[in-house]
Motif scaffolding. Structure first.
Motif, mmCIF file in Angstrom:
data_model
loop_
_atom_site.group_PDB
_atom_site.id
_atom_site.type_symbol
_atom_site.label_atom_id
_atom_site.label_comp_id
_atom_site.label_asym_id
_atom_site.label_seq_id
_atom_site.Cartn_x
_atom_site.Cartn_y
_atom_site.Cartn_z
ATOM 1 N N ARG A 23 1.168 4.043 -3.017
ATOM 2 C CA ARG A 23 0.832 5.471 -3.084
ATOM 3 C C ARG A 23 1.944 6.347 -3.364
ATOM 4 O O ARG A 23 1.825 7.420 -3.962
ATOM 5 C CB ARG A 23 0.558 5.775 -1.299
ATOM 6 C CG ARG A 23 -0.864 5.541 -0.849
ATOM 7 C CD ARG A 23 -1.084 6.324 0.471
ATOM 8 N NE ARG A 23 0.140 5.688 1.366
ATOM 9 C CZ ARG A 23 -0.014 4.953 2.327
ATOM 10 N NH1 ARG A 23 -0.981 3.875 2.158
ATOM 11 N NH2 ARG A 23 1.074 4.863 3.280
ATOM 12 N N GLU A 24 3.182 5.672 -3.240
ATOM 13 C CA GLU A 24 4.316 6.459 -3.536
ATOM 14 C C GLU A 24 4.972 6.367 -5.080
ATOM 15 O O GLU A 24 5.763 6.837 -5.375
ATOM 16 C CB GLU A 24 5.743 6.107 -2.716
ATOM 17 C CG GLU A 24 5.291 6.519 -1.277
ATOM 18 C CD GLU A 24 6.439 6.207 -0.368
ATOM 19 O OE1 GLU A 24 7.347 5.347 -0.683
ATOM 20 O OE2 GLU A 24 6.498 6.414 1.038
ATOM 21 N N ASP B 249 -7.691 2.681 2.472
ATOM 22 C CA ASP B 249 -7.022 3.515 1.981
ATOM 23 C C ASP B 249 -7.877 4.187 0.822
ATOM 24 O O ASP B 249 -7.732 3.874 -0.050
ATOM 25 C CB ASP B 249 -5.572 3.088 1.434
ATOM 26 C CG ASP B 249 -4.573 4.497 1.202
ATOM 27 O OD1 ASP B 249 -5.287 5.442 0.820
ATOM 28 O OD2 ASP B 249 -3.534 4.298 1.564
ATOM 29 N N PRO B 250 -8.177 5.455 1.172
ATOM 30 C CA PRO B 250 -8.921 6.396 -0.043
ATOM 31 C C PRO B 250 -8.320 6.401 -1.306
ATOM 32 O O PRO B 250 -8.838 6.669 -2.190
ATOM 33 C CB PRO B 250 -9.416 7.477 0.732
ATOM 34 C CG PRO B 250 -8.523 7.732 1.821
ATOM 35 C CD PRO B 250 -8.055 6.495 2.245
ATOM 36 N N GLU B 251 -6.894 6.351 -1.211
ATOM 37 C CA GLU B 251 -6.214 6.738 -2.481
ATOM 38 C C GLU B 251 -5.941 5.373 -3.437
ATOM 39 O O GLU B 251 -5.439 5.500 -4.471
ATOM 40 C CB GLU B 251 -4.906 7.198 -1.930
ATOM 41 C CG GLU B 251 -4.627 8.467 -1.192
ATOM 42 C CD GLU B 251 -3.168 8.827 -0.893
ATOM 43 O OE1 GLU B 251 -2.349 8.612 -1.415
ATOM 44 O OE2 GLU B 251 -3.116 9.584 -0.148
ATOM 45 N N LEU B 252 -6.259 4.320 -2.743
ATOM 46 C CA LEU B 252 -6.318 2.928 -3.413
ATOM 47 C C LEU B 252 -7.757 2.339 -3.952
ATOM 48 O O LEU B 252 -8.604 2.531 -3.255
ATOM 49 C CB LEU B 252 -5.646 1.931 -2.866
ATOM 50 C CG LEU B 252 -4.101 2.347 -2.196
ATOM 51 C CD1 LEU B 252 -3.381 1.188 -1.496
ATOM 52 C CD2 LEU B 252 -3.066 2.968 -3.547
ATOM 53 N N ASP B 253 -7.779 1.689 -5.200
ATOM 54 C CA ASP B 253 -8.896 0.999 -5.216
ATOM 55 C C ASP B 253 -8.717 -0.640 -5.249
ATOM 56 O O ASP B 253 -7.471 -0.928 -5.589
ATOM 57 C CB ASP B 253 -9.262 1.285 -6.987
ATOM 58 C CG ASP B 253 -9.718 2.445 -7.085
ATOM 59 O OD1 ASP B 253 -10.253 3.133 -6.064
ATOM 60 O OD2 ASP B 253 -9.562 3.131 -8.257
ATOM 61 N N ASP C 40 -5.965 6.092 -11.515
ATOM 62 C CA ASP C 40 -4.848 5.719 -12.481
ATOM 63 C C ASP C 40 -5.443 5.134 -13.664
ATOM 64 O O ASP C 40 -5.888 4.028 -13.774
ATOM 65 C CB ASP C 40 -3.843 4.622 -11.761
ATOM 66 C CG ASP C 40 -2.410 4.381 -12.719
ATOM 67 O OD1 ASP C 40 -2.488 4.970 -13.694
ATOM 68 O OD2 ASP C 40 -1.753 3.821 -12.019
ATOM 69 N N THR D 139 0.703 -1.212 -0.071
ATOM 70 C CA THR D 139 -0.129 -0.019 -0.037
ATOM 71 C C THR D 139 0.951 1.224 0.149
ATOM 72 O O THR D 139 0.667 2.235 -0.705
ATOM 73 C CB THR D 139 -1.020 -0.180 1.074
ATOM 74 O OG1 THR D 139 -0.159 0.011 2.489
ATOM 75 C CG2 THR D 139 -2.032 -1.278 1.249
ATOM 76 N N THR D 140 1.836 1.238 0.859
ATOM 77 C CA THR D 140 2.746 2.480 0.585
ATOM 78 C C THR D 140 3.547 2.500 -0.507
ATOM 79 O O THR D 140 3.631 3.432 -0.953
ATOM 80 C CB THR D 140 4.187 2.247 1.984
ATOM 81 O OG1 THR D 140 3.417 2.204 3.069
ATOM 82 C CG2 THR D 140 5.025 3.497 1.745
ATOM 83 N N ARG E 19 -3.665 2.392 -7.887
ATOM 84 C CA ARG E 19 -4.065 3.860 -7.227
ATOM 85 C C ARG E 19 -5.453 4.613 -7.874
ATOM 86 O O ARG E 19 -5.566 4.305 -8.963
ATOM 87 C CB ARG E 19 -2.868 4.845 -7.781
ATOM 88 C CG ARG E 19 -1.684 4.546 -7.001
ATOM 89 C CD ARG E 19 -0.560 5.648 -7.401
ATOM 90 N NE ARG E 19 0.082 5.308 -8.815
ATOM 91 C CZ ARG E 19 0.896 4.320 -9.249
ATOM 92 N NH1 ARG E 19 1.365 3.731 -8.154
ATOM 93 N NH2 ARG E 19 1.054 4.176 -10.404
ATOM 94 N N HIS E 20 -6.041 5.204 -6.861
ATOM 95 C CA HIS E 20 -7.403 5.583 -7.443
ATOM 96 C C HIS E 20 -7.118 6.652 -8.566
ATOM 97 O O HIS E 20 -6.321 7.574 -8.146
ATOM 98 C CB HIS E 20 -7.981 6.134 -6.291
ATOM 99 C CG HIS E 20 -9.291 6.914 -6.592
ATOM 100 N ND1 HIS E 20 -10.416 5.849 -6.981
ATOM 101 C CD2 HIS E 20 -9.744 8.205 -6.671
ATOM 102 C CE1 HIS E 20 -11.553 6.739 -7.352
ATOM 103 N NE2 HIS E 20 -11.339 7.956 -7.179
#
Length: 295
Positions: A138-139, A153-157, A276, A134-135, A273-274
């Motif tokens: 995001r990075e 994590d709202p940044e990930l689907d 992408d 997950t890290t 990533r959301h």
């Protein structure tokens, strides 16, 4: 000078005839002749010797033809590459695999992706626990994660595609090694080898929760980060372990996999990533889904 001037000149130089070159270019002959004269005037050299019967290249014209072909070829290749990139046929994709999927899915996925999408450069990273993936997502270190949920994590689907049962791993000479299946309670008095608790391993938490539901807390003696090391520790008779069934693809002398009657299940999911919208990722995802679901 425009690119069309080069294309016009190449046609005339290859045909050595303005009429045939005009037909090839689907334009009228007078404008073609005028364009070649403009090109020569801009360069300040004569490229062609003209007569009523034929057209011949000067030495300068022959050298210019070779360079013009190289330029047009490079421009065409650049255009083709841009189209392939936009269509997702070319690109670089980094994929992370959770420990158990490293041995079951990574080889299959690598073979099928390279066979069907040779233009995509793959960066495959095995033995990545869910928090690490997950890290990395995001990075931007990886573009696709094959991991164990939950992931909040709202940044990930996240898309769950498979569930599999846990299985016991015991040493070859263990009292349970020859059993067709065991109950969780059969492991109550055994020393356990597990994934690290400080890394928030999803599988490790499933092991603890399921053992407690069976009436005991596992006596975890060793914590290791890699699945291959975990199974090797079992083979060394340092304890027993519970792993997802897919780990059975990893055969290590001295360790035996034994089904668990009341086995808990773990999910396997893909994460991106959301938002992408990379075209090469869009091409890869259907194939990855098919592999994970067995289609």
């Amino acid at each position: 000078m425009e690119l069309r001037h080069l294309r016009y000149y190449i046609a005339v130089a290859e045909e050595c005839h303005f009429g045939r070159a005009a037909e090839r270019l689907h334009i009228a002959q007078p404008p073609l002749s005028q364009q070649i004269k403009q090109l020569e005037a801009e360069l300040g050299v004569k490229l062609l010797e003209r007569s009523t019967r034929k057209v011949e290249l000067t030495d300068a014209g022959l050298a210019y033809l070779q360079r013009a072909r190289e330029v047009v070829s490079a421009v065409d290749a650049a255009g083709d590459e841009a189209v392939r990139i936009a269509d997702g046929e070319v690109g670089r994709l980094a994929i992370g695999f959770t420990g158990s999927a490293t041995y079951d899915l990574l080889p299959t996925m690598a073979r099928r992706l390279r066979a069907s999408m040779p233009g995509i450069e793959l960066d495959l990273r095995g033995e990545m626990l869910t928090p690490e993936q997950t890290t990395a997502l995001r990075e931007g270190v990886i573009d696709l994660g094959i991991l164990r949920p939950p992931v909040n994590d709202p940044e990930l689907d996240l898309e769950v595609l498979r569930h599999e049962a846990m299985t016991a791993v015991v040493p070859t000479d263990h009292r349970l090694a020859q059993q067709d299946a065991v109950h969780l309670s059969d492991l109550a008095d055994e020393p356990f080898i597990s994934y690290p608790s400080h890394l928030r391993s999803v599988v490790m938490q499933v092991v603890v929760d399921s053992c407690q539901q069976a009436g005991f807390t596992p006596d975890i003696r060793h914590e290791v980060g890699e699945t291959s090391t975990l199974v090797s520790f079992v083979a060394a008779e340092l304890g027993v372990a519970m792993v997802p069934e897919s780990v059975k693809q990893l055969q290590i002398t001295g360790a035996v996999y034994v089904p668990i009657v009341d086995a808990p299940e773990v999910a396997l999911a893909i994460a991106t990533r959301h938002g992408d919208d990379s075209p090469h990722l869009a091409r890869v995802l259907p194939l990855v889904r098919g592999i994970l679901t067995g289609d």
